[in-house]
Design a protein around this motif. Sequence first.
Motif: not given
Length: 444
Positions: A254-258, A277-281, A315-329, A375-379
């Motif tokens: 997975d590609l995950i955003l923290d 996978g990797r986590v973008v922090a 977040v849109d300024e740096q990741f305008d064309d990247e989408f994550f499987d899951h996001i942790l907020v 289909g992805g989740t935000i926690t």
Amino acid sequence: MKYQTNNPRELAVRTLMRTSNGSYSNLQINSVIESTSMSDVDKGLFTTIVYGVIQHRLTLEYQLAPFIKEPEKTENWVKELLYSAMYQLQYLDRVPKRAIFDESIKIAKSMGHDGTRRFVTGILHQMDRKGLSNPSDIKDPLERLSIQTSVPQWLVKLVSDQLGEKKAATIFRSLNRAPKQSVRVNKHKISKSDLLGQLSKAGFDPHPSEVASEGLVLEKGQVLHSSFFDDGLVAIQDESAMLPVESMPIKADDLILDACSAPGGKTTQIAANLKEGRVVALDIHQNKLRNVNHNAQRLGLSERVETHALDARQVDEQFDDEFFDHILVDAPCTGFGLMRRKPEIRYDKTMADVNHLAEIQGQILAAVAYKVKPGGTITYSTCTIVRQENQGVIAKFIDAHPEFEVQPTKTDMDLKTDENGMLNIYPDDFDSDGFFVCSMVRKS
């Protein structure tokens, strides 16, 4: 900072002065211990006094008030000295009264002058003759609970209104119990069973957490100063703090955003569940990201962690064309769930802070909403216990984003959720930190 004394009681007074001016207690305590040559016994007494006075500050202020006729003319350090003596008299059974009095009087003279010594001596003897007032005698129930538990009245009322007076009372009474020493197994390097065995042999007396599947509670020792920590076999993390990541349906690639990552406990917990996978922090402060990178390196997870100094609301300024499987907020919050570990939090925050942070939390959720795949989740998680920052934020987000729906938060221990499927852990439930976790799925 260098100190001219190794006297634990004097160092406690000096530390209390700094924490009362806004410094974090844990950072000040660590700084003093590293800068002095106190014995282990004295370090324990010093730490106990500092945390104890902060935990019981409103109680001690209430009890000191009858003995000081002109409080505005009494220097703050003298009040801190008296609070420390009062705390020892009431809460430390093994410390003789004579030792407390003699040491307090010596400190009054060494930090002040002979007049200060006489003033402190007189008040201590008055306390000894008359006794200290009992907060149980306060007639108003709100004020009584506030003074008994040393929690500001506005916060007592807020939590009582939301959770009921009985639950609020058990929460606040639990806060002055010592926090547990808990760690998370770094399963990237070692299995839970192997770590349990090694920690047992080393005398830490570990047992599995009842809250989090990767958690261990250690009854003895200081794991921070051990090879287990240095070698990256464990991460120091509260049991409740492990639950947001535990509840995420992470797959190895997975590609995950923290979105709010520092200091990196949850970032590295995510990374330990990845392979390809990797986590973008993200974190707004570059210096805090150094802690994230340092923790990832110590745990052997650097290759799976990518850090960016960025406000999650942009977040849109740096990741305008990247989408994550899951996001942790794991959102910035008032931290009222952490009052056992950081007792000064209860005095530092106001209702205005609650409302301001709830706005920021909502803004972060709105900003990351379209960066998760269908289909992805935000926690969403916080370490606070008030509805404005928890259920209130979620309700507003779902109302504005009907393409998301709340789904039951699932944990390995099958912890009970509320009627809406959200997880609320209060400080009295397991003697862990208070935490809120909500899982939301973006509908396909």
